[in-house]
Design an enzyme around this catalytic site. Sequence first.
Site, short mmCIF file in Angstrom:
data_model
loop_
_atom_site.label_atom_id
_atom_site.label_comp_id
_atom_site.label_asym_id
_atom_site.label_seq_id
_atom_site.Cartn_x
_atom_site.Cartn_y
_atom_site.Cartn_z
N GLU A 1 -3.27 -4.66 -2.93
CA GLU A 1 -3.79 -5.95 -2.44
C GLU A 1 -4.90 -5.68 -1.43
OE1 GLU A 1 -3.23 -9.18 -3.44
OE2 GLU A 1 -4.96 -9.28 -2.12
N PHE A 2 -5.99 -6.44 -1.55
CA PHE A 2 -7.13 -6.22 -0.65
C PHE A 2 -7.37 -7.39 0.29
CE2 PHE A 2 -7.92 -3.66 -4.46
CZ PHE A 2 -8.08 -2.40 -3.89
N LEU A 3 -6.45 -8.38 0.32
CA LEU A 3 -6.72 -9.56 1.16
C LEU A 3 -6.76 -9.19 2.63
CD1 LEU A 3 -3.84 -10.45 2.66
CD2 LEU A 3 -3.35 -11.42 0.45
N PHE B 1 -18.57 -4.94 8.47
CA PHE B 1 -17.83 -3.87 9.17
C PHE B 1 -18.78 -2.98 9.98
CE2 PHE B 1 -14.83 -5.55 6.30
CZ PHE B 1 -13.59 -5.37 6.88
N CYS C 1 -3.06 -2.48 8.89
CA CYS C 1 -3.48 -1.62 7.77
C CYS C 1 -4.27 -0.38 8.18
CB CYS C 1 -4.27 -2.45 6.76
SG CYS C 1 -3.24 -3.68 5.95
N THR D 1 0.87 -1.19 0.00
CA THR D 1 0.00 0.00 0.00
C THR D 1 0.90 1.23 0.00
OG1 THR D 1 -1.60 -1.28 1.24
CG2 THR D 1 -1.87 1.13 1.29
#
Length: 432
Positions: free
Chosen positions: A151-153, A252, A263, A122
């Site tokens: 990356e969104f994992l 969420f 993150c 990121t």
Amino acid sequence: MKLCMIGTGYVGLVSGVCFSDLGNDVICVDRDINKINLLKKGKIPIYEPGLSELVVKNYKNKRLKFSSDLEISVKNSDIIFICVGTPTKKNGSSADLNQIYNVAKKLSSSINKFKIIITKSTVPVTTGDEIEKILSKKNKKNKFSVVSNPEFLREGEAIRDFTYPDRIVIGSNDKKSNKILKNLYTPLISKGAHYFHTTRRAAELIKYASNAFLATKITFINELANLCEKTGINIEDISIGMGLDKRIGSRFLRAGPAYGGSCFPKDTKAIVSTSDKFKTNLTLIKSVIRSNHNRTSILLNRIYTILKKKIKNKKITFLGVTFKANTDDMRDSSSLTMIPSLSKKGAKIRYFDPTGYKKEFKKIKNVSYVNSIKKSLEGADLVIVHTEWNDFKSINFKNMIKGKKFIIYDMRNIYSPTKIKTQGFRYFSVGR
Ligand SMILES: NC(=O)c1ccc[n+]([C@@H]2O[C@H](COP(=O)([O-])OP(=O)(O)OC[C@H]3O[C@@H](n4cnc5c(N)ncnc54)[C@H](O)[C@@H]3O)[C@@H](O)[C@H]2O)c1
């Protein structure tokens, strides 16, 4: 395709292993030689469900290799993914890009044929531009393309998230790399992932914007939980009632401790710092950061109230200390603030975490790790459910611990208040 992952941490290792499982030749590089040696022996340095089996399988098939030699690994690959850390700067709030630029400088001498250099880390808007400048010093522009592929994992669900992503975002300013990368990701696109091609700067910002938005959702519901506690409303009903609206969505929206992890805290700070640099004002995200910071104090104050401000010598047990379940990651977990604060006030703290002992508490007075749930509960005055591991969801406290009744503070709302109360325990949860 021949891929090289630079940085074999949560992102580099998981994505490297998954790419190899899709049939690519992958070499994972790390400067940490111990990590590389462990991996060569089939030992996994992080806790991530399902990862070990995939590593062993692909390593045996020789599609997956591990190395600490960046130069040779890069020379032998066509697509290079930079997956190193981008933590918050010490004494600052912007992203520390030293690891990224160090890698870019090293890469510069290893470009022996056309290579796609991708930031999977990121990175703030314009980082790709800077990498391009570094590489241009030693290489002709037609020898490389710098792309952003955030990356969104999620840790704990990383393999599933990598294999079945909602979207693959590619930010590149040229057609050639886009075509090659679309080809690389075809197996995932054919399983339903959206492939979205945009500019490099836009892809960089999409990642920060997404994390800041999710952090906002968590903070929103956490603040509403405070209001629910004062008004006798169950926050779970609010989450369900809101989440049923498709424009909002239920994910969420679960109240609990402050968001943590590797993150959200650093990325919310970094996006604000980027906006300051470009002289705009992300007031909403600034407010989210402040609110999340206060969240830990709010929960600590609740603990003081529950214990009637008598903390000294109280035996407090933490069930789970990581920032969320199914990971061993302690980065920015709210337990890192709560446990030292309670220890300072004289509490005697024991913790159990399914991922084991944590070095982060080594130097904190009166804090000890115990290796079973039962041992952690024995003699406790207060039990805090900090992380929502499945291991804790079906504990029968009454059967497990005979005699002494402790207080339970369930920060994840994993138990039914009525059931716990009928077992004879005083029970507190969040926003209900
Ligand atoms: N962890 C997550 O869930 C997650 C999810 C999405 C995106 N990201 C982003 O991905 C990036 C990496 O995160 P992570 O959690 O995998 O970090 P990490 O700290 O687990 O791994 C980074 C690795 O890079 C290695 N490294 C650093 N400099 C190196 C160099 N010069 N050569 C070779 N290896 C080097 C480190 O030794 C370490 O093993 C960050 O930018 C993060 O924000 C993380």
